[in-house]
Design a protein around this motif. Structure first.
Motif, PDB file in Angstrom:
ATOM      1  N   PRO A  29     -36.409  26.238 -29.169  1.00 45.88           N
ATOM      2  CA  PRO A  29     -37.705  26.839 -28.859  1.00 45.88           C
ATOM      3  C   PRO A  29     -38.458  27.242 -30.118  1.00 45.88           C
ATOM      4  O   PRO A  29     -37.875  27.459 -31.185  1.00 45.88           O
ATOM      5  CB  PRO A  29     -37.320  28.066 -28.037  1.00 45.88           C
ATOM      6  N   ARG A  30     -39.785  27.384 -29.970  1.00 47.78           N
ATOM      7  CA  ARG A  30     -40.605  27.956 -31.025  1.00 47.78           C
ATOM      8  C   ARG A  30     -40.587  29.470 -30.839  1.00 47.78           C
ATOM      9  O   ARG A  30     -41.012  29.983 -29.805  1.00 47.78           O
ATOM     10  CB  ARG A  30     -42.035  27.421 -30.948  1.00 47.78           C
ATOM     11  N   ILE A  31     -40.089  30.167 -31.848  1.00 48.85           N
ATOM     12  CA  ILE A  31     -39.926  31.618 -31.758  1.00 48.85           C
ATOM     13  C   ILE A  31     -40.825  32.276 -32.794  1.00 48.85           C
ATOM     14  O   ILE A  31     -40.813  31.914 -33.972  1.00 48.85           O
ATOM     15  CB  ILE A  31     -38.462  32.026 -31.996  1.00 48.85           C
ATOM     16  N   ALA A  32     -41.611  33.249 -32.331  1.00 46.14           N
ATOM     17  CA  ALA A  32     -42.497  33.989 -33.225  1.00 46.14           C
ATOM     18  C   ALA A  32     -41.994  35.415 -33.384  1.00 46.14           C
ATOM     19  O   ALA A  32     -41.421  36.004 -32.464  1.00 46.14           O
ATOM     20  CB  ALA A  32     -43.919  33.999 -32.677  1.00 46.14           C
ATOM     21  N   VAL A  33     -42.249  35.959 -34.557  1.00 45.95           N
ATOM     22  CA  VAL A  33     -41.850  37.317 -34.889  1.00 45.95           C
ATOM     23  C   VAL A  33     -43.099  38.142 -35.158  1.00 45.95           C
ATOM     24  O   VAL A  33     -43.933  37.759 -35.995  1.00 45.95           O
ATOM     25  CB  VAL A  33     -40.937  37.340 -36.141  1.00 45.95           C
ATOM     26  N   VAL A  34     -43.239  39.256 -34.453  1.00 41.58           N
ATOM     27  CA  VAL A  34     -44.307  40.214 -34.718  1.00 41.58           C
ATOM     28  C   VAL A  34     -43.680  41.409 -35.428  1.00 41.58           C
ATOM     29  O   VAL A  34     -42.789  42.077 -34.886  1.00 41.58           O
ATOM     30  CB  VAL A  34     -45.006  40.667 -33.422  1.00 41.58           C
TER      31      VAL A  34
END
Length: 462
Positions: free
Chosen positions: A111-116
């Motif tokens: 998956p494409r995982i984003a971090v905030v």
């Protein structure tokens, strides 16, 4: 844009049921359109403990509940196109994202995982500056060095992450309703100053953020408010239209209840001013909200109004506050209450001589515990009329002096042989204490970042 966005709750706190999200995912998977599963897992103390954990392990600091919460639904969500948003990144969202990526790889998914990130402002102000910004108290007086200082970030970074194609968004400290509002901004394209729609999305997030509280969990009170099937309570799903109106429901075949009463109770939960609920994104006004039942376990919510967002952001600052010492011992059988009272008197008298000034609390669990006072008057009154044959005594004290606390623990354990008769089951422990204070800080102190995990990995490799 699709007319309806569906968002389900996977957890309302880190200790929530690990299988709660399964029926929610099943329901979302059967629907078309944008669908999201959100996890709210952070509390003030939880985040401070995560900061301390990261000090000892640079790859730690994310929620230890992360794996258990996602294990049963991660693959299903990825295969069904259900996007996941959760604040289980805690004090280390990047490490949490890496752990999720490893879980996905083990299952053959990428998956494409984003971090905030960017909630940590502990290094941006001095202890004195934090103390000057404290709201409604003086816990930071004397300027102790913070263990943690985290701002409640708003929904826009989540929306940006989703705009960039993330299947999973991992955040740290973020305003709880923003977990829902972020996907709505992304899916419906709501403008940054469309205050009424932002308020509606915030209200939907507020109703979902505590999981099954809105579907009967915290509502249940036998004899007053009946909730069927609480052992399999269904977690809520919101169906939100582009105009901000929404329906709160739950998966078919699950327990619990969703009706006007449960929704209204949760709507007012932890609300200080119904006309001005402050969030980073909008000031929510609940005074014109309408709540109407639209079918079994379906409640329609309309009428949320919004006002311009606050000029400042809330930050929670946690500081070390000594150690809590606790010791317990049980007395049972004929005369148990009298022997327990004597044990309490013995420990109180000995500590008054050995550790003068130590504030000691004594509870008789099941007799007088929740409403006791440290002077012991309530405890004495309770024992005066008690015929209990099973009493569990709890002794507690807090201090920055570990030696004093060890003496208290020793005195309770000594009751085994020093009497009175029949004491058993001693347990003793020391727990570091944290105090939390709220501060209002300038928005320009906060710089949220959005990073795609694959981009981070490429940059690190280069």
């Amino acid at each position: 844009m699709d007319a309806i966005v569906r968002i389900g709750s996977g957890a309302g706190f880190a200790g929530d049921r690990k299988d709660a999200a399964v029926p929610v995912v099943d329901m979302l998977a059967a629907c078309a359109g944008p669908r999201f599963l959100v996890y709210e897992t952070l509390a003030e103390r939880t985040l401070a403990l995560s900061r301390l954990a990261r000090r000892h392990n640079p790859e730690g600091g994310y929620s230890p509940a992360l794996e258990g919460l996602l294990a049963g639904v991660l693959v299903r969500c990825l295969d069904a196109g259900i996007r996941i948003v959760g604040n289980f990144g805690a004090a280390n969202p990047l490490a949490g994202a890496r752990r999720i990526a490893a879980m996905a790889r083990a299952a053959g998914r990428t998956p494409r995982i984003a971090v905030v990130d960017g909630a940590d402002i502990s290094g941006r102000l001095t202890p004195e500056a934090f103390a000057a910004r404290e709201s409604g108290g003086r816990l930071l007086a004397g300027a102790p060095v913070p263990v943690s200082a985290d701002v409640y970030i708003g929904a826009r970074p989540i929306a940006e992450a989703l705009d960039r194609g993330a299947d999973i968004v991992v955040t740290g400290r973020i305003a709880d309703p923003a977990l829902v509002l972020g996907p709505l901004i992304h899916a419906h394209g709501w403008a940054e100053d469309d205050w009424d729609k932002l308020a509606a999305g915030t209200l939907a997030g507020h109703l979902l953020e505590c999981g099954s509280q809105v579907s009967g969990g915290y509502f249940a009170d036998p004899g007053f408010k009946a909730v069927p099937g609480l052992d399999e309570v269904g977690y809520p799903v919101a169906e939100i239209a582009a105009d901000g109106s929404f329906v709160v429901t739950k998966p078919e075949g699950t327990g619990g209840r969703i009706d006007r009463l449960t929704v209204i109770e949760q709507m007012l939960y932890e609300i200080h001013d119904p006309a001005a609920y402050l969030t980073p994104d909008v000031v929510l006004d609940l005074t014109c909200v309408r709540v109407a039942e639209a079918g079994p376990h379906r409640v329609r919510v309309t009428g949320a109004r919004g006002h311009r967002r606050p000029d400042t952001l809330k930050a929670t600052v946690c500081v070390e506050a000594g150690v809590l010492a606790e010791a317990e011992i049980s007395y049972a059988g004929p005369g148990a209450a009298a022997r327990a009272r004597l044990a309490a008197d013995v420990v109180r008298a000995r500590l008054a001589r050995r550790v003068p000034g130590l504030a000691l609390r004594i509870d008789a669990i099941g007799v007088s515990s929740l409403f006791n006072d440290t002077a012991g008057a309530t405890l004495d009154a309770a024992f005066g009329g008690s015929a209990a044959e099973d009493v569990r005594l709890r002794f507690a004290a807090e201090s920055t002096d570990g030696r004093m606390l060890e003496l208290m623990l020793d005195e309770v354990e000594a009751l085994y042989c020093a009497g009175p008769a029949g004491g058993a089951g001693v347990r003793r422990r020391l727990t570091p204490r944290l105090f939390s204070a709220s501060c209002l800080v300038e928005r320009d102190l906060v710089a949220p970042t959005v990073t795609l995990l694959e981009t981070e990995a490429m940059e690190a490799a280069s």
